[in-house]
Motif scaffolding. Structure first.
Motif, PDB file in Angstrom:
ATOM      1  N   GLN A 163     -82.865  28.413 -28.616  1.00 30.37           N
ATOM      2  CA  GLN A 163     -81.588  27.829 -29.034  1.00 30.37           C
ATOM      3  C   GLN A 163     -81.192  28.353 -30.413  1.00 30.37           C
ATOM      4  OE1 GLN A 163     -81.534  23.545 -29.494  1.00 30.37           O
ATOM      5  NE2 GLN A 163     -79.307  23.432 -29.330  1.00 30.37           N
ATOM      6  N   ARG A 164     -79.989  28.907 -30.495  1.00 36.91           N
ATOM      7  CA  ARG A 164     -79.442  29.356 -31.783  1.00 36.91           C
ATOM      8  C   ARG A 164     -78.563  28.243 -32.338  1.00 36.91           C
ATOM      9  NH1 ARG A 164     -76.685  35.075 -30.772  1.00 36.91           N
ATOM     10  NH2 ARG A 164     -76.360  34.850 -33.013  1.00 36.91           N
ATOM     11  N   VAL A 165     -79.026  27.608 -33.392  1.00 38.20           N
ATOM     12  CA  VAL A 165     -78.337  26.441 -33.946  1.00 38.20           C
ATOM     13  C   VAL A 165     -77.511  26.855 -35.169  1.00 38.20           C
ATOM     14  CG1 VAL A 165     -78.622  24.166 -34.994  1.00 38.20           C
ATOM     15  CG2 VAL A 165     -80.125  24.880 -33.114  1.00 38.20           C
ATOM     16  N   PRO A 166     -76.183  26.619 -35.140  1.00 40.98           N
ATOM     17  CA  PRO A 166     -75.391  26.895 -36.341  1.00 40.98           C
ATOM     18  C   PRO A 166     -75.691  25.875 -37.436  1.00 40.98           C
ATOM     19  CG  PRO A 166     -74.013  25.946 -34.619  1.00 40.98           C
ATOM     20  CD  PRO A 166     -75.356  26.176 -34.010  1.00 40.98           C
ATOM     21  N   VAL A 167     -75.589  26.328 -38.682  1.00 42.23           N
ATOM     22  CA  VAL A 167     -75.831  25.461 -39.835  1.00 42.23           C
ATOM     23  C   VAL A 167     -74.531  25.332 -40.621  1.00 42.23           C
ATOM     24  CG1 VAL A 167     -77.195  25.113 -41.928  1.00 42.23           C
ATOM     25  CG2 VAL A 167     -78.224  26.245 -39.953  1.00 42.23           C
ATOM     26  N   VAL A 168     -74.166  24.079 -40.949  1.00 35.16           N
ATOM     27  CA  VAL A 168     -72.942  23.819 -41.715  1.00 35.16           C
ATOM     28  C   VAL A 168     -73.342  23.282 -43.080  1.00 35.16           C
ATOM     29  CG1 VAL A 168     -70.748  22.588 -41.792  1.00 35.16           C
ATOM     30  CG2 VAL A 168     -71.712  23.264 -39.580  1.00 35.16           C
ATOM     31  N   PRO A 169     -73.177  24.072 -44.156  1.00 37.31           N
ATOM     32  CA  PRO A 169     -73.487  23.561 -45.488  1.00 37.31           C
ATOM     33  C   PRO A 169     -72.377  22.632 -45.986  1.00 37.31           C
ATOM     34  CG  PRO A 169     -72.678  25.813 -45.641  1.00 37.31           C
ATOM     35  CD  PRO A 169     -72.744  25.479 -44.175  1.00 37.31           C
ATOM     36  N   MET A 170     -72.769  21.533 -46.614  1.00 36.80           N
ATOM     37  CA  MET A 170     -71.812  20.582 -47.179  1.00 36.80           C
ATOM     38  C   MET A 170     -72.284  20.151 -48.554  1.00 36.80           C
ATOM     39  SD  MET A 170     -70.604  18.017 -44.135  1.00 36.80           S
ATOM     40  CE  MET A 170     -69.879  18.660 -42.627  1.00 36.80           C
ATOM     41  N   ALA A 171     -71.321  19.683 -49.350  1.00 38.24           N
ATOM     42  CA  ALA A 171     -71.661  19.202 -50.683  1.00 38.24           C
ATOM     43  C   ALA A 171     -70.892  17.923 -50.979  1.00 38.24           C
ATOM     44  CB  ALA A 171     -71.331  20.259 -51.736  1.00 38.24           C
ATOM     45  N   LEU A 172     -71.613  16.970 -51.558  1.00 39.05           N
ATOM     46  CA  LEU A 172     -70.989  15.742 -52.058  1.00 39.05           C
ATOM     47  C   LEU A 172     -70.618  15.962 -53.520  1.00 39.05           C
ATOM     48  CD1 LEU A 172     -73.482  13.238 -50.452  1.00 39.05           C
ATOM     49  CD2 LEU A 172     -71.028  13.241 -50.033  1.00 39.05           C
ATOM     50  N   ARG A 173     -69.372  15.691 -53.842  1.00 37.44           N
ATOM     51  CA  ARG A 173     -68.885  15.872 -55.210  1.00 37.44           C
ATOM     52  C   ARG A 173     -68.414  14.530 -55.751  1.00 37.44           C
ATOM     53  NH1 ARG A 173     -64.862  20.971 -55.223  1.00 37.44           N
ATOM     54  NH2 ARG A 173     -65.357  20.829 -57.435  1.00 37.44           N
TER      55      ARG A 173
ATOM     56  N   GLN B 277     -75.656  27.991 -51.363  1.00 37.04           N
ATOM     57  CA  GLN B 277     -74.327  27.709 -50.819  1.00 37.04           C
ATOM     58  C   GLN B 277     -73.881  26.290 -51.148  1.00 37.04           C
ATOM     59  OE1 GLN B 277     -73.007  29.095 -47.018  1.00 37.04           O
ATOM     60  NE2 GLN B 277     -74.828  30.341 -46.723  1.00 37.04           N
ATOM     61  N   VAL B 278     -74.809  25.330 -51.044  1.00 37.48           N
ATOM     62  CA  VAL B 278     -74.454  23.949 -51.365  1.00 37.48           C
ATOM     63  C   VAL B 278     -74.127  23.821 -52.848  1.00 37.48           C
ATOM     64  CG1 VAL B 278     -75.321  21.576 -51.446  1.00 37.48           C
ATOM     65  CG2 VAL B 278     -75.755  22.996 -49.436  1.00 37.48           C
ATOM     66  N   ARG B 279     -74.881  24.518 -53.708  1.00 40.64           N
ATOM     67  CA  ARG B 279     -74.573  24.510 -55.143  1.00 40.64           C
ATOM     68  C   ARG B 279     -73.175  25.055 -55.399  1.00 40.64           C
ATOM     69  NH1 ARG B 279     -78.622  23.781 -58.854  1.00 40.64           N
ATOM     70  NH2 ARG B 279     -80.762  23.636 -58.025  1.00 40.64           N
ATOM     71  N   MET B 280     -72.828  26.139 -54.705  1.00 45.30           N
ATOM     72  CA  MET B 280     -71.510  26.733 -54.896  1.00 45.30           C
ATOM     73  C   MET B 280     -70.406  25.775 -54.430  1.00 45.30           C
ATOM     74  SD  MET B 280     -70.003  30.284 -53.291  1.00 45.30           S
ATOM     75  CE  MET B 280     -70.072  29.597 -51.632  1.00 45.30           C
ATOM     76  N   LEU B 281     -70.634  25.096 -53.308  1.00 46.35           N
ATOM     77  CA  LEU B 281     -69.637  24.155 -52.808  1.00 46.35           C
ATOM     78  C   LEU B 281     -69.455  22.974 -53.758  1.00 46.35           C
ATOM     79  CD1 LEU B 281     -70.611  24.047 -49.018  1.00 46.35           C
ATOM     80  CD2 LEU B 281     -68.515  25.020 -49.973  1.00 46.35           C
ATOM     81  N   ARG B 282     -70.561  22.507 -54.333  1.00 45.43           N
ATOM     82  CA  ARG B 282     -70.450  21.363 -55.234  1.00 45.43           C
ATOM     83  C   ARG B 282     -69.833  21.746 -56.568  1.00 45.43           C
ATOM     84  NH1 ARG B 282     -74.879  18.463 -58.811  1.00 45.43           N
ATOM     85  NH2 ARG B 282     -74.205  20.271 -60.018  1.00 45.43           N
ATOM     86  N   GLY B 283     -70.150  22.941 -57.065  1.00 44.55           N
ATOM     87  CA  GLY B 283     -69.638  23.358 -58.358  1.00 44.55           C
ATOM     88  C   GLY B 283     -70.138  22.460 -59.466  1.00 44.55           C
ATOM     89  N   ASP B 284     -69.267  22.155 -60.423  1.00 45.96           N
ATOM     90  CA  ASP B 284     -69.660  21.313 -61.559  1.00 45.96           C
ATOM     91  C   ASP B 284     -69.343  19.840 -61.334  1.00 45.96           C
ATOM     92  OD1 ASP B 284     -70.502  23.558 -62.971  1.00 45.96           O
ATOM     93  OD2 ASP B 284     -68.472  23.935 -63.758  1.00 45.96           O
ATOM     94  N   ALA B 285     -68.784  19.515 -60.158  1.00 48.45           N
ATOM     95  CA  ALA B 285     -68.355  18.129 -59.902  1.00 48.45           C
ATOM     96  C   ALA B 285     -69.520  17.318 -59.362  1.00 48.45           C
ATOM     97  CB  ALA B 285     -67.186  18.097 -58.927  1.00 48.45           C
ATOM     98  N   ALA B 286     -70.523  17.050 -60.202  1.00 51.69           N
ATOM     99  CA  ALA B 286     -71.697  16.293 -59.773  1.00 51.69           C
ATOM    100  C   ALA B 286     -71.325  14.870 -59.399  1.00 51.69           C
ATOM    101  CB  ALA B 286     -72.746  16.291 -60.864  1.00 51.69           C
TER     102      ALA B 286
END
Length: 649
Positions: free
Chosen positions: A581-591, A640-649
């Protein structure tokens, strides 16, 4: 796009011509049906014969849905949708021309034949009506688009009934001619506008049509019931038609006997119907705002229990005879009790909109495009059954009994307010039953309510990143105890979250996490058996085509920064690859979560006090999916998650 209103769709060619065709069709159908009733009055037909025709007409119109929905669903799947809409609207011109002859000759059999053909044309158009929307709208526009369609339909039905009832009366001796011209002109207008709809590819052009409606109807109903959430969404939509049929069928008599309307005058009845229809329109339009432009089935429980509450109050507002009779609309509104009934009828409509629009959006978003038209056809068959059952039951409940030979069969003999009371109780019980067998509806409601009360949530790129169907792995940073609920509220599909077992067992939250089918996990040193069960549960969920959400840091952030991702994510993807099974991965970030409540920014005592940062602005940002998760690793996902979150911790 993030702040764009649903009304912007009315300016776009991909939606506006379709919306207009749908509204014109609903308007014309009701102009025709009400004109038939008005013509019976002009012809001087006896009351008993008029009652026969008015009860026969709905049955004739609904019969084609039983006979031809299965065939219509297959045709809608096989044929390019723009072409099919043009064909069905051209059919409407021919059918309305036959009906026009019936009006000119004042020939009721011809009018009833044309009514049957109108039902057949509506049956063919039905599967296209809703299956076209996912092809012309973006995922985040589905709720708003469905809200506009539902609003347009309800108001068009109301306007058509008013116009159809008046056109013959106001035109005097030329009434039949006015009705004939109206329905033909409206049909031509629909066909002209239909030609402006952009081309939309067929869902399954290679499908072989089975022209035998009986086995195909059974096959389509099975197809519609394959997914539990879709199956129960279909049940919910059919129940909406049941409730609407029982309610609106009683309004003519209710307006006269319990609202004090003038005998043989439909003004107060039309006013009551208008309140309900306008309420449905308003509720449908509000769905987009309340759902945050996502398919939010958490609105369904709100709608269900709101309908029950206002139906109950409608009973208590006027359980018996009115204080006065022969009232005009103005006189009815002059009584404070009249305004209570106005609020109840409007409220029932508003919450009906909350109930039905998310269900349509769920059916469209969860059903494969190659099956959607046939699923909608199955929905139409079930709707027809519920409508007929509602009409029969509404009559039987008000009878005190009937005789078969020497046998007397007793019946409840309810008044119309008592019918509304019974409907309120039944609606509450049906809603509880649906939400019990599919907890996702109630879980979405709980997560939506908690998140909307505690935060101001702003999802970004969720709909375009999370696959509409099939397995995927969601990876996200971990900031607070509320992270799973926030992601649940932002992601339109149910997610099986892997969470630390101590958070899973938090008092008060355990019930929510357990019914959401979260997967508790522990460290290898804490409980190796629990960790192994967690990985096995993840494997099973992905193999079953579900979404799985993980927080690869393995713990809550202590300083607001993202910690290194652990290798568990790689292990999950490797195990999936081993079974092919080839499972796609979706990166997300909470800001914005670090500065909100329930993070480790405050001490434990600080978190226990009333938070100063309630209603904080929180974003959930999704990145493009990585189609083959084995092509990445924990470090790359962390970046990738770090990039999505940026500086908005």
């Amino acid at each position: 796009m993030a702040g764009q209103s649903q009304f912007a769709l009315l300016k776009q060619r991909r939606f506006m011509p379709y919306f207009t065709v749908q509204a014109l069709g609903a308007f014309n159908d009701n102009v025709y049906r009400q004109s038939i009733i008005a013509l019976l009055v002009v012809m001087g037909v006896s009351l008993s014969e008029r009652t026969l025709y008015t009860n026969l007409a709905p049955a004739i119109f609904i019969l084609p849905y039983f006979l031809f929905s299965a065939i219509a669903g297959q045709i809608a799947e096989k044929v390019e949708k723009h072409k099919l809409i043009v064909i069905t609207t051209a059919m409407e011109i021919a059918i309305m021309s036959i009906a026009a002859v019936g009006f000119l000759l004042e020939n009721m059999p011809v009018l009833l034949v044309a009514l049957f053909l109108t039902g057949m044309q509506s049956t063919l158009f039905g599967p296209v009506k809703y299956s076209i929307l996912p092809s012309v709208l973006r995922p985040e526009e589905l709720t708003g688009g469905n809200g506009l369609v539902e609003m347009g339909t309800s108001l068009s039905i109301l306007a058509g009934m008013i116009y159809g009832g008046l056109v013959i009366k106001l035109a005097g001796s030329y009434g039949p001619e006015a009705a004939a011209i109206s329905i033909v002109v409206l049909a031509i207008a629909g066909n002209v506008v239909a030609r402006m709809i952009p081309k939309v590819d067929a869902g399954a052009p290679a499908l072989k049509v089975n022209w035998n409606p009986v086995p195909e109807s059974v096959a389509i109903m099975r197809l519609a019931k394959r997914q539990p959430a879709v199956r129960n969404a279909i049940l919910g939509v059919s129940w909406f038609w049941f409730v609407g049929t029982v309610l609106t069928a009683q309004l003519p008599t209710y307006a006269e006997l319990h609202l004090g309307g003038v005998a043989n005058d439909t003004a107060l009845y039309i006013f009551a119907l208008a309140l309900f229809s306008i309420g449905v329109g308003v509720g449908s339009l509000l769905c987009e705002k309340l759902s945050g432009r996502s398919v939010e089935i958490g609105l369904v429980p709100i709608g269900a229990f709101g309908i029950t509450a206002f139906l109950l109050d409608l009973y208590f507002a006027r359980p018996g005879a009115p204080p006065a009779t022969g009232l005009t609309i103005a006189q009815f509104l002059g009584d404070r009790a009249g305004w209570r009934i106005v609020i109840d009828l409007t409220g029932i409509g508003v919450f009906t909109g909350f109930f039905v629009v998310p269900l349509f959006a769920l059916i469209q978003s969860r059903t494969p495009r190659s099956e959607l038209s046939r699923v909608i056809a199955g929905l139409n068959i079930q709707n027809s059954l519920f409508i007929v059952t509602a009409a029969i039951l509404g009559v039987l409940l008000q009878m005190d009994g009937f005789s078969v030979g020497d046998l007397r069969i007793p019946l409840p003999g309810l008044s119309i307010p008592q019918v509304f009371l019974a409907l309120a109780i039944a609606n509450g019980l049906v809603a509880l039953w649906i939400f019990t067998i599919v907890p996702e509806f109630l879980m979405r409601f709980v997560s939506m309510l908690l998140v909307r009360v505690l935060y101001r949530l702003h999802p970004r790129d969720i709909e375009s990143s999370v696959p509409a169907e099939g397995a995927a792995l969601i990876v996200c940073n971990h900031v607070s105890y509320m992270d799973a609920l926030i992601l649940s509220a932002a992601i339109p599909r149910p997610v099986r979250f892997v969470m630390y077992y101590r958070i899973f067992n938090v008092p008060g939250m355990h019930w929510i996490f357990r019914h959401a089918k979260a997967i508790p996990i522990a460290g290898a040193k804490e409980d190796p058996a629990l960790m192994q069960r967690a990985f096995d549960a993840v494997d099973a969920a992905l193999a079953n085509g579900e979404l799985v959400g993980i927080f690869p840091e393995g713990k809550l952030s202590r300083d607001g920064e993202i910690a290194a991702f652990k290798s568990g994510v790689e292990r999950i993807l490797a195990r999936a690859a081993e079974r092919g099974q080839r499972v796609p991965v979706v990166p997300m970030a909470l800001r914005g979560m670090w500065s909100s409540m329930w993070s480790h920014r405050d001490s434990r005592m600080g978190r226990m006090r009333l938070p100063r940062r309630a209603r904080a602005h929180v974003e959930v940002v999704a990145g493009p999916p990585i189609e083959d998760g084995t092509s990445t690793d924990a470090g790359a996902l962390e970046a990738q998650v770090r990039m999505l979150r940026g500086d908005a911790a």
